[in-house]
Every structure is written in C-alpha cells, then in structure tokens.
Design a protein around this motif. Structure first.
Motif, short mmCIF file in Angstrom:
data_model
loop_
_atom_site.label_atom_id
_atom_site.label_comp_id
_atom_site.label_asym_id
_atom_site.label_seq_id
_atom_site.Cartn_x
_atom_site.Cartn_y
_atom_site.Cartn_z
N THR A 182 15.04 -1.38 -4.83
CA THR A 182 14.32 -0.87 -3.67
C THR A 182 13.73 0.48 -4.05
O THR A 182 14.40 1.31 -4.65
CB THR A 182 15.24 -0.75 -2.45
N ILE A 183 12.45 0.64 -3.70
CA ILE A 183 11.76 1.90 -3.99
C ILE A 183 11.33 2.57 -2.69
O ILE A 183 11.12 1.91 -1.67
CB ILE A 183 10.52 1.68 -4.89
N ARG A 184 11.22 3.87 -2.75
CA ARG A 184 10.60 4.66 -1.69
C ARG A 184 9.20 4.93 -2.19
O ARG A 184 8.97 5.04 -3.39
CB ARG A 184 11.40 5.95 -1.52
N GLN A 185 8.24 5.03 -1.30
CA GLN A 185 6.87 5.29 -1.72
C GLN A 185 6.16 6.16 -0.70
O GLN A 185 6.58 6.25 0.44
CB GLN A 185 6.12 3.98 -1.90
N MET A 186 5.09 6.77 -1.12
CA MET A 186 4.29 7.60 -0.23
C MET A 186 3.09 6.80 0.27
O MET A 186 1.99 7.30 0.38
CB MET A 186 3.84 8.86 -0.94
N GLY A 187 3.31 5.52 0.57
CA GLY A 187 2.26 4.65 1.07
C GLY A 187 1.46 4.04 -0.07
O GLY A 187 1.83 4.14 -1.24
N LYS A 188 0.38 3.39 0.30
CA LYS A 188 -0.52 2.78 -0.67
C LYS A 188 -1.93 3.25 -0.36
O LYS A 188 -2.26 3.51 0.78
CB LYS A 188 -0.44 1.26 -0.60
N ARG A 189 -2.74 3.36 -1.39
CA ARG A 189 -4.11 3.79 -1.17
C ARG A 189 -4.89 2.79 -0.34
O ARG A 189 -5.64 3.13 0.54
CB ARG A 189 -4.80 4.07 -2.50
N LYS A 190 -4.71 1.50 -0.62
CA LYS A 190 -5.29 0.42 0.19
C LYS A 190 -4.51 -0.85 -0.10
O LYS A 190 -3.77 -0.93 -1.07
CB LYS A 190 -6.78 0.25 -0.07
N LYS A 191 -4.69 -1.85 0.74
CA LYS A 191 -3.95 -3.11 0.60
C LYS A 191 -4.20 -3.71 -0.78
O LYS A 191 -5.29 -3.70 -1.28
CB LYS A 191 -4.39 -4.08 1.69
N GLY A 192 -3.12 -4.22 -1.38
CA GLY A 192 -3.24 -4.85 -2.68
C GLY A 192 -3.24 -3.89 -3.85
O GLY A 192 -3.57 -4.26 -4.96
#
Length: 159
Positions: A129-139
């Motif tokens: 499991t990772i924590r992330q600062m979101g994604k720039r865009k889907k995919g």
C-alpha cells in the motif's frame, strides 16, 4: 478587501473533534482541499525559509492523503552512487491494480527491507500500500508515491 485573487474566509474555534471533522467534511464537499488549523493565540509566523525542520507548529494543514494498493513487478537496485546502490531493493517497480500504470517507489522502505526484501515478502507479485499526493490525470502514475505498508490496507490500518 476581497478580490478575484484574495478571498476572505471564515474562521472559527473548535472545542471538539466531532465539530472539526464536520467542518472539514463540509469544506471537502464544497470542493476544497482541506482546512488550516491555527494554534489559538499564536501570532503570524513570517519565516521566509520554510524547511522540514523549520516549519511552524502554529499552523497545520488538515487534508486527506490518498492511498492505494499496488503490485510489485520488479525489485530494482538503488542508483549508482546512492547509499542504497548495493541493496537488493533500492526501489520497487510497481503497477496500479486498476489500470496497470507502471512507476517506481523509493520512499517508505526501511534499510532492513531494502537489504533483505525476502524476509518481508517484498517480491514481484506482492501487494503493498502506498500513500500518494494524487495523480496528475486519470491513467497516470501516482505523484510522490511512498510505501506505507506491506500487503493490503486492511492488514495494517486500524478501523
């Protein structure tokens, strides 16, 4: 005076965690990212250079940090010249479970996990499991991924 760039926001005092969570959820539901928590009675902190060690403890940000389960597809040695270059798992090549987007995770592993990944079941096919600062865009790949646990979330997070 309020302008297109500067907006005056409501401030309020909270004396119970339930009220804080209610206000936070309201801001999120309105499309906000989170809320700022200021220590009562504290003065404005005008430090020009904010670093990890030099952060103000008088003003904190409260926001959700998304997490996601991903699959390890390869153990990668650390970069040449990096202190983890001789470790079996300097970083992990992973892929998202939903859309198979590949990316690397180099943060969140302990030195022992990097040196002896087999001992911790860190191998291709394993789920972390990772924590992330979101994604720039889907995919696209997660921004700033950091391993926060071995296995699926329910194996290590408390309800």
């Amino acid at each position: 005076t309020e302008t297109d760039i500067i907006k005056i926001v409501e401030t309020f005092t909270v004396d119970h965690l339930d009220i804080l969570n209610e206000k936070y959820q309201y801001v999120i539901n309105q499309g906000g990212e989170g809320i700022m928590l200021r220590k009562p009675g504290s003065l404005y902190d005008d430090r020009k250079k904010k670093t990890k060690v030099n952060r103000s403890r008088n003003l904190l940000k409260m926001k959700d940090i998304p997490s996601e389960e991903v699959e390890i597809i390869e153990l990668m040695r650390g970069s040449v010249g990096h202190k983890y270059e001789k470790c079996k798992a300097g970083k992990l090549k992973c892929q998202t479970l939903s859309d198979k987007v590949e990316f690397t995770v180099g943060t969140g592993l302990t030195e022992e996990q990097r040196t002896y990944p087999d001992k911790f079941n860190i191998k291709p096919g394993s789920i972390i499991t990772i924590r992330q600062m979101g994604k720039r865009k889907k995919g696209t790949a997660p921004r700033e991924p950091c391993m926060i646990g071995l296995g699926p979330r329910e194996d290590f997070l408390c309800g």
